[in-house]
Scaffold this motif. Structure first.
Motif, PDB file in Angstrom:
ATOM      1  N   ALA A   1      51.644  81.311  62.044  1.00 24.22           N
ATOM      2  CA  ALA A   1      52.097  79.968  61.676  1.00 24.22           C
ATOM      3  C   ALA A   1      51.108  78.884  62.103  1.00 24.22           C
ATOM      4  O   ALA A   1      50.861  77.934  61.361  1.00 24.22           O
ATOM      5  CB  ALA A   1      53.471  79.695  62.286  1.00 24.22           C
ATOM      6  N   ASP A   2      50.535  79.026  63.300  1.00 26.38           N
ATOM      7  CA  ASP A   2      49.642  77.959  63.760  1.00 26.38           C
ATOM      8  C   ASP A   2      48.180  78.184  63.382  1.00 26.38           C
ATOM      9  O   ASP A   2      47.318  77.359  63.678  1.00 26.38           O
ATOM     10  CB  ASP A   2      49.788  77.721  65.267  1.00 26.38           C
ATOM     11  CG  ASP A   2      49.365  78.910  66.121  1.00 26.38           C
ATOM     12  OD1 ASP A   2      48.520  79.712  65.681  1.00 26.38           O
ATOM     13  OD2 ASP A   2      49.894  79.035  67.241  1.00 26.38           O
ATOM     14  N   GLY A   3      47.898  79.333  62.744  1.00 29.47           N
ATOM     15  CA  GLY A   3      46.558  79.567  62.230  1.00 29.47           C
ATOM     16  C   GLY A   3      45.574  80.122  63.227  1.00 29.47           C
ATOM     17  O   GLY A   3      44.378  80.198  62.929  1.00 29.47           O
ATOM     18  N   THR A   4      46.040  80.533  64.393  1.00 28.07           N
ATOM     19  CA  THR A   4      45.131  81.053  65.420  1.00 28.07           C
ATOM     20  C   THR A   4      44.991  82.578  65.355  1.00 28.07           C
ATOM     21  O   THR A   4      44.283  83.160  66.181  1.00 28.07           O
ATOM     22  CB  THR A   4      45.622  80.664  66.823  1.00 28.07           C
ATOM     23  OG1 THR A   4      46.938  81.203  67.039  1.00 28.07           O
ATOM     24  CG2 THR A   4      45.671  79.143  66.965  1.00 28.07           C
ATOM     25  N   ILE A   5      45.643  83.195  64.416  1.00 26.09           N
ATOM     26  CA  ILE A   5      45.618  84.655  64.312  1.00 26.09           C
ATOM     27  C   ILE A   5      44.217  85.143  63.950  1.00 26.09           C
ATOM     28  O   ILE A   5      43.477  84.479  63.215  1.00 26.09           O
ATOM     29  CB  ILE A   5      46.652  85.130  63.270  1.00 26.09           C
ATOM     30  CG1 ILE A   5      46.893  86.619  63.396  1.00 26.09           C
ATOM     31  CG2 ILE A   5      46.241  84.741  61.858  1.00 26.09           C
ATOM     32  CD1 ILE A   5      48.120  87.091  62.677  1.00 26.09           C
TER      33      ILE A   5
ATOM     34  N   PHE B   1      61.015  81.108  59.613  1.00 29.26           N
ATOM     35  CA  PHE B   1      60.325  80.685  60.836  1.00 29.26           C
ATOM     36  C   PHE B   1      58.945  80.125  60.499  1.00 29.26           C
ATOM     37  O   PHE B   1      58.554  79.054  60.968  1.00 29.26           O
ATOM     38  CB  PHE B   1      60.196  81.850  61.816  1.00 29.26           C
ATOM     39  CG  PHE B   1      59.368  81.505  63.020  1.00 29.26           C
ATOM     40  CD1 PHE B   1      59.930  80.823  64.083  1.00 29.26           C
ATOM     41  CD2 PHE B   1      58.016  81.826  63.073  1.00 29.26           C
ATOM     42  CE1 PHE B   1      59.164  80.472  65.193  1.00 29.26           C
ATOM     43  CE2 PHE B   1      57.242  81.482  64.176  1.00 29.26           C
ATOM     44  CZ  PHE B   1      57.825  80.804  65.241  1.00 29.26           C
ATOM     45  N   ILE B   2      58.190  80.864  59.695  1.00 28.81           N
ATOM     46  CA  ILE B   2      56.845  80.410  59.333  1.00 28.81           C
ATOM     47  C   ILE B   2      56.913  79.087  58.589  1.00 28.81           C
ATOM     48  O   ILE B   2      56.133  78.153  58.853  1.00 28.81           O
ATOM     49  CB  ILE B   2      56.134  81.465  58.467  1.00 28.81           C
ATOM     50  CG1 ILE B   2      55.824  82.711  59.298  1.00 28.81           C
ATOM     51  CG2 ILE B   2      54.856  80.902  57.848  1.00 28.81           C
ATOM     52  CD1 ILE B   2      54.797  82.496  60.378  1.00 28.81           C
ATOM     53  N   ALA B   3      57.848  78.966  57.652  1.00 27.98           N
ATOM     54  CA  ALA B   3      57.962  77.734  56.871  1.00 27.98           C
ATOM     55  C   ALA B   3      58.214  76.524  57.758  1.00 27.98           C
ATOM     56  O   ALA B   3      57.741  75.423  57.470  1.00 27.98           O
ATOM     57  CB  ALA B   3      59.084  77.865  55.842  1.00 27.98           C
ATOM     58  N   GLY B   4      58.921  76.736  58.844  1.00 24.88           N
ATOM     59  CA  GLY B   4      59.246  75.624  59.724  1.00 24.88           C
ATOM     60  C   GLY B   4      58.209  75.326  60.786  1.00 24.88           C
ATOM     61  O   GLY B   4      58.307  74.304  61.466  1.00 24.88           O
TER      62      GLY B   4
ATOM     63  N   ARG C   1      51.173  74.976  60.553  1.00 23.67           N
ATOM     64  CA  ARG C   1      50.383  73.789  60.848  1.00 23.67           C
ATOM     65  C   ARG C   1      49.507  73.425  59.646  1.00 23.67           C
ATOM     66  O   ARG C   1      49.068  74.289  58.886  1.00 23.67           O
ATOM     67  CB  ARG C   1      49.507  74.035  62.072  1.00 23.67           C
ATOM     68  CG  ARG C   1      50.299  74.248  63.354  1.00 23.67           C
ATOM     69  CD  ARG C   1      49.406  74.626  64.514  1.00 23.67           C
ATOM     70  NE  ARG C   1      48.417  73.579  64.784  1.00 23.67           N
ATOM     71  CZ  ARG C   1      47.495  73.668  65.738  1.00 23.67           C
ATOM     72  NH1 ARG C   1      47.406  74.758  66.482  1.00 23.67           N
ATOM     73  NH2 ARG C   1      46.637  72.690  65.929  1.00 23.67           N
ATOM     74  N   LYS C   2      49.239  72.124  59.506  1.00 20.14           N
ATOM     75  CA  LYS C   2      48.460  71.645  58.366  1.00 20.14           C
ATOM     76  C   LYS C   2      47.062  72.231  58.342  1.00 20.14           C
ATOM     77  O   LYS C   2      46.505  72.498  57.280  1.00 20.14           O
ATOM     78  CB  LYS C   2      48.381  70.113  58.392  1.00 20.14           C
ATOM     79  CG  LYS C   2      49.709  69.415  58.130  1.00 20.14           C
ATOM     80  CD  LYS C   2      49.544  67.914  58.118  1.00 20.14           C
ATOM     81  CE  LYS C   2      50.870  67.222  57.830  1.00 20.14           C
ATOM     82  NZ  LYS C   2      50.735  65.740  57.823  1.00 20.14           N
TER      83      LYS C   2
END
Length: 248
Positions: free
Chosen positions: A57-61, A173-176, A179-180
């Motif tokens: 979700a936050d793009g750090t993966i 969960f991901i939809a909520g 991050r932009k």
């Protein structure tokens, strides 16, 4: 319906519908699904707390985890379609069989779409090493194959249902929380299909129809099958986080 109705809605269905308890709401107090979903709440909470989903979700993966997940998911889907076919053959109602026949087609389309994403995100890397099914993926697929082969229609469908419901959990969960600046935002946002919740409702309604014909013992077996597959959904996310491989 298009193949968005199956696992394509992997990570987001309705960004407008947010909350903590993400599984489909209990239907009637006496329904099988209301009892099974209540039993599954702790697993649901473990899913949405998992670091893999948070990092996605936050793009750090990491890129390797994305490639691992997509490759393993494609392999899972191939086996899931076969399990759907076995479950479909056990159904007596022609309308129910038609519903599963559509989901079988959707799953095949989702597999192709997932493989396309794998190549898109590979950056030209050879993705062959990611394609060999890992222990958790193989166990999950084998469990569903066994349940769909040996169980009654209701027991088979209960084992296959978490592919719908637990992905709705992950998707909301991901939809909520996306991050932009997430580098995968375009990919994840594409899954924001409110129609998926209707598909989940149809899948749950099928389980409840089948459960109404079951004995109390049969309903209990349905619940255990459902919970086992819910746990394996969590295990697959966890295996992706660990980049699980064969030890030897």
């Amino acid at each position: 319906m298009t193949f968005q109705t199956s696992r394509r809605s992997l990570l987001a269905q309705s960004a407008a519908i947010l909350g903590f308890a993400f599984l489909p709401q209990a239907r009637a107090a006496a329904s099988w699904s209301s009892e099974a979903f209540e039993r599954a709440r702790p697993i649901e909470r473990a899913v949405i707390a998992h670091p893999f989903l948070k990092a996605l979700a936050d793009g750090t993966i990491s890129r390797d985890k994305i490639l691992w997940y997509l490759a393993q998911n494609a392999g899972y889907l191939r086996n899931y379609a076969a399990s759907l076919s076995r479950a479909c053959a056990k159904l007596e109602n022609p309308e129910d069989r038609a519903l599963l026949a559509q989901w079988i087609k959707d799953t095949a389309g989702t597999e192709t779409w997932t493989l396309d994403l794998l190549q898109k995100f590979s950056g030209g890397r050879d993705t062959t090493p990611f394609m060999r099914l890992r222990p958790t993926t193989l166990f999950y697929a084998s469990w569903e194959a066994k349940a769909s082969e040996e169980g009654t229609a209701s027991e088979a469908w209960a084992a296959l249902l978490p592919c719908f419901t637990m992905y709705e959990v992950a998707g909301r969960f991901i939809a909520g929380h996306i991050r932009k600046e997430n580098p995968y935002r375009e990919w994840l946002s594409a899954y924001g299909d409110p129609a998926y919740s209707k598909t989940v409702e149809s899948a749950v309604a099928l389980a409840d129809r089948l459960a109404r014909k079951e004995t109390p013992e049969g309903r209990a077996r349905m619940t255990e099958n459902y919970l086992t597959s819910c746990r394996l959904e969590w295990a697959l996310w966890d295996a992706a986080e660990r980049l699980e491989d064969w030890p030897v």
